[in-house]
Design a protein around this motif. Structure first.
Motif, PDB file in Angstrom:
ATOM      1  N   VAL A 137     -10.484   0.844   0.270  1.00 23.27           N
ATOM      2  CA  VAL A 137     -10.405  -0.593   0.547  1.00 23.27           C
ATOM      3  C   VAL A 137     -10.095  -1.363  -0.742  1.00 23.27           C
ATOM      4  CG1 VAL A 137     -11.905  -2.580   0.992  1.00 23.27           C
ATOM      5  CG2 VAL A 137     -11.770  -0.722   2.655  1.00 23.27           C
ATOM      6  N   VAL A 138     -10.710  -0.950  -1.846  1.00 16.89           N
ATOM      7  CA  VAL A 138     -10.463  -1.634  -3.122  1.00 16.89           C
ATOM      8  C   VAL A 138      -8.998  -1.475  -3.527  1.00 16.89           C
ATOM      9  CG1 VAL A 138     -11.091  -1.722  -5.566  1.00 16.89           C
ATOM     10  CG2 VAL A 138     -12.851  -1.332  -3.846  1.00 16.89           C
ATOM     11  N   ILE A 139      -8.436  -0.304  -3.276  1.00 16.08           N
ATOM     12  CA  ILE A 139      -7.038  -0.057  -3.657  1.00 16.08           C
ATOM     13  C   ILE A 139      -6.091  -0.805  -2.730  1.00 16.08           C
ATOM     14  CG2 ILE A 139      -5.240   1.702  -3.837  1.00 16.08           C
ATOM     15  CD1 ILE A 139      -7.643   3.664  -4.515  1.00 16.08           C
ATOM     16  N   VAL A 140      -6.292  -0.633  -1.419  1.00 11.70           N
ATOM     17  CA  VAL A 140      -5.400  -1.290  -0.457  1.00 11.70           C
ATOM     18  C   VAL A 140      -5.543  -2.807  -0.560  1.00 11.70           C
ATOM     19  CG1 VAL A 140      -4.888  -1.536   2.013  1.00 11.70           C
ATOM     20  CG2 VAL A 140      -5.419   0.705   1.076  1.00 11.70           C
TER      21      VAL A 140
ATOM     22  N   VAL B 256      -0.169   5.903   0.928  1.00  5.53           N
ATOM     23  CA  VAL B 256       1.120   5.229   1.046  1.00  5.53           C
ATOM     24  C   VAL B 256       1.173   4.024   0.109  1.00  5.53           C
ATOM     25  CG1 VAL B 256       2.595   3.907   2.613  1.00  5.53           C
ATOM     26  CG2 VAL B 256       1.522   6.034   3.391  1.00  5.53           C
ATOM     27  N   VAL B 257       0.080   3.237   0.111  1.00  5.52           N
ATOM     28  CA  VAL B 257       0.050   2.048  -0.749  1.00  5.52           C
ATOM     29  C   VAL B 257       0.177   2.451  -2.214  1.00  5.52           C
ATOM     30  CG1 VAL B 257      -1.460   0.210  -1.607  1.00  5.52           C
ATOM     31  CG2 VAL B 257      -1.232   0.591   0.842  1.00  5.52           C
ATOM     32  N   LEU B 258      -0.582   3.474  -2.611  1.00  8.99           N
ATOM     33  CA  LEU B 258      -0.536   3.916  -4.003  1.00  8.99           C
ATOM     34  C   LEU B 258       0.856   4.410  -4.366  1.00  8.99           C
ATOM     35  CD1 LEU B 258      -3.913   5.771  -4.528  1.00  8.99           C
ATOM     36  CD2 LEU B 258      -3.096   3.754  -5.725  1.00  8.99           C
ATOM     37  N   ALA B 259       1.452   5.213  -3.488  1.00  9.40           N
ATOM     38  CA  ALA B 259       2.783   5.757  -3.772  1.00  9.40           C
ATOM     39  C   ALA B 259       3.812   4.635  -3.805  1.00  9.40           C
ATOM     40  CB  ALA B 259       3.156   6.803  -2.721  1.00  9.40           C
ATOM     41  N   GLY B 260       3.663   3.694  -2.871  1.00  9.76           N
ATOM     42  CA  GLY B 260       4.639   2.627  -2.759  1.00  9.76           C
ATOM     43  C   GLY B 260       4.593   1.645  -3.910  1.00  9.76           C
TER      44      GLY B 260
END
Lengths: 358, 303
Positions: free
Chosen positions: B231-234, B281-285
């Motif tokens: 949640v913190v990352i997204v 996905v968010v991290l990669a994107g």
């Protein structure tokens, strides 16, 4: 050298002391509990063999973790990599009936290697090419793997009668047999020992191993030795995943013969304790894995006779990791250097105490 | 149907958001704690044990706070004072808490398999707001912990983005050497963040046992601590973003229960895997950790 062996023992002793306090709080006798653990793990020939069987996956995941940690790649995902390796093995296993035994076993183990390598490789690629912290990616991949396993045993790989959430049993040809019948010792542990030796040679006797350890000590400095950090990162994570995945395939091929939910009781996390007790040395992984395998095995007898639930083993794992970390911290080293002068030996596990530059 | 689903989504989002807000503070100070799961489990267990034996929800909540703080204090001692590896320490803390809660649960409640139920925390309908069609029951008819959690979102945003303390906190996460040179006390600030986070995470655990399940089972947190991490990352290290991500993941969990009950062709595991897959996905994107504090995860030692 001496301190590198003494430290894990001192850590285990301190952990035993702390566990005794926990046990006293539970109203149990520490001596009785430790005796029951030892009796359950080594009390008979069958207990010893069971200990070896329970240690086998820990050797694979322990090697996977120690290789990655040696390069300061914090692979928390051995559990997921093992699971994906097991899924690959469990998926192909039922279709190997027409192959000779040796070929079928080779195929099912190769499937595990491939599955684990893909899962580890994804994290390695994300780190190398997209600068994604491998800690986060391996944690997330663990959970994706767990859900994938749950899905395949309820869906595409569910056994034909659809009564139980398990896959069909693998073909007999693909089963690692108990070559030393009537004991349950199988080729898995022998393979694990061979791989531990191979990992040792790779890490300490090859150029790639040197580069890996250099990267672990200091990522930035390693570039001055012409270490190609991105490529090395990817391949180490893939190799680490492959080792864990092979562990999953061995488990399917030799022990469980089919997939079911929650296949791994946490071998990938226990592997961190194994790797730290072994001080990341692949040869040390074998005794360390047997130690924790023995605890797992003995915990059943402990529950029966002492009424302490087997989760006590996790308390021991957690404490051992924390104590080893506390022993190894550079903060103490700095203090010691201030008092006694320069250290006579560098710590065997430099990267564990230090997160390298991102 | 829709009302029940949305209410359930808010309920599922609450413990995740509560723990994630704590983790946000910790990460802003430059520390990554992947042992959230441990503090959550400890809070869940202690809250139930105390509430069950004392009959007091308030004592249970206080116990949960104490348990979360205690777990994070162990973590802080090692990670902040002794500067050891945060990832390995966090993992060990999780394993330790899983083991301790399991052992003490069996000891206290036996292995009878009998459920040890407590009365749920009372819901507090917010007067006329609770009577608004759809929105009322979904948003304004919850227990106090839910309101507390969602009020924390703007409060924490204000503290981090608009106050002097927030600036100090972020300085410790971006450039600890510079913060130290300015006399900000990196060690003290990281400790403070971890203590507050321990309290919030302990409460998140208490929510699971006292407001949601009303009992304890081993590993009751079931990965929610790691969902908080995603949640913190997204949510891109922004408390509003965290709230949005928590509600999204809460909705995925609620949907999953519905699907499991209905037995549709869509595998429910897809929804359980969603938080984790989306994080990847968010991290990669986004190309890694662009929004993360620069010194995240690096131990700080005075030279």
């Amino acid at each position: 050298m001496l301190s590198s062996i003494a430290k894990p023992f001192a850590a285990l002793a301190l952990a035993a002391a702390l566990i005794s306090i926990v046990l006293a709080a539970l109203g149990a006798s520490p001596v009785g509990v430790f005796a029951a653990l030892g009796e359950g793990a080594f009390g008979s020939w069958y207990a010893c063999v069971d200990t070896i069987v329970k240690s086998t996956p820990l050797v694979f995941t322990g090697l996977a973790v120690s290789l990655a940690f040696s390069g300061a790649l914090w692979n928390i995902g051995a559990d997921g990599q093992l699971t994906v390796g097991a899924i690959a093995a469990g998926a192909i296993g039922p279709h190997l009936g027409n192959f000779p035994h040796a070929i079928a076993v080779a195929i099912i183990l190769a499937a595990g290697v491939l599955g684990g390598a893909v899962w580890g490789g994804v994290a390695g690629w994300l780190r190398a090419r997209r600068d994604v912290n491998e800690v986060i990616s391996t944690i997330m991949l663990n959970f994706v793997a767990v859900q994938a396993l749950s899905w395949v045993v309820h869906g595409p790989l569910m056994e034909p009668s659809h009564a139980y959430p398990t896959s069909s049993p693998i073909a007999r040809a693909a089963q690692l047999e108990f070559y030393f019948a009537p004991s349950r010792i199988n080729l898995g542990m022998i393979l694990a020992v061979v791989l531990a030796a191979a990992c040792y040679l790779l890490l300490f006797r090859t150029g790639a191993g040197f580069e890996l350890r250099a990267m672990g000590r200091n990522r930035r400095a390693a570039t001055f030795f012409a270490v190609r950090i991105p490529a090395l990162t990817f391949w180490v994570m893939a190799l680490s995943g492959a080792l864990a995945g092979l562990g999953g395939a061995v488990q399917i091929s030799a022990i469980s013969h089919r997939l079911y939910e929650k296949l791994s009781p946490g071998w990938g996390f226990e592997a961190i304790a194994v790797a730290l007790v072994a001080r990341l040395n692949p040869l040390g992984i074998i005794p360390a894995a047997i130690l924790f395998g023995a605890l797992d095995n003995g915990s059943q007898a402990m529950q029966r006779t002492q009424g302490i639930s087997p989760e006590l083993v996790q308390v021991i794992q957690g404490l051992v990791i924390l104590i080893i970390l506390a022993f190894d911290t550079p903060a103490w080293r700095g203090l010691r250097e201030n008092i006694f002068g320069a250290p006579h030996d560098a710590a065997a596990v430099p990267p564990v105490a230090e997160m390298p530059d991102a | 149907m829709l009302e029940a689903f949305l209410t359930s989504a808010i309920t599922m989002a609450t413990p995740i958001l509560l723990a994630a807000l704590g983790e946000l503070l910790v990460e802003e100070s430059g520390v990554i704690n992947i042992g959230i799961e441990g503090a959550m489990l400890a809070g869940a267990f202690v809250a139930l044990a105390i509430a069950y034996f004392s009959g007091s929800i308030a004592l249970g909540l206080a116990g949960a706070i104490a348990a979360g703080v205690a777990i994070n204090a162990i973590f802080a001692m090692l990670v902040v004072n002794l500067a050891v590896n945060q990832v390995v320490t966090g993992t060990a803390v999780s394993i330790l808490a899983l083991g301790l809660t399991g052992v003490f649960y069996r000891k206290l409640f036996g292995v009878t398999g009998k459920a040890f139920m407590v009365a749920p925390i009372a819901k507090i309908p917010l007067g006329p707001l609770a009577r608004i069609p759809l929105l009322g029951p979904v948003l304004f008819n919850h227990n106090g912990l839910v309101y507390f959690t969602f009020i924390l979102v703007p409060a924490l945003w204000y503290v981090i983005a608009r106050t002097r303390y927030g600036l100090r906190l972020r300085a410790c996460g971006e450039r600890p050497e510079a913060a130290d040179a300015l006399g900000l006390g990196v060690i003290a600030i990281r400790w403070q963040a971890l203590i507050v986070s321990g309290a919030l995470t302990g409460l998140a655990g208490a929510f699971l046992t006292l407001a949601y399940a009303n009992t304890f089972v081993e590993n009751i947190s079931a990965g929610r601590g790691f969902v908080a991490l995603s949640v913190v990352i997204v949510g891109r290290w922004n408390s509003w973003g965290l709230a949005a991500a928590s509600v999204l993941f809460g909705a995925a969990m609620a949907l999953q229960f519905g699907l499991q009950a209905l037995g549709t062709v869509v595998p429910y595991q897809l929804f359980l895997a969603l938080p984790y897959a989306l994080t990847l996905v968010v991290l990669a994107g986004f190309g890694g950790q662009a929004a993360a504090p620069s010194a995240l995860g690096e131990p700080y030692r005075r030279q």
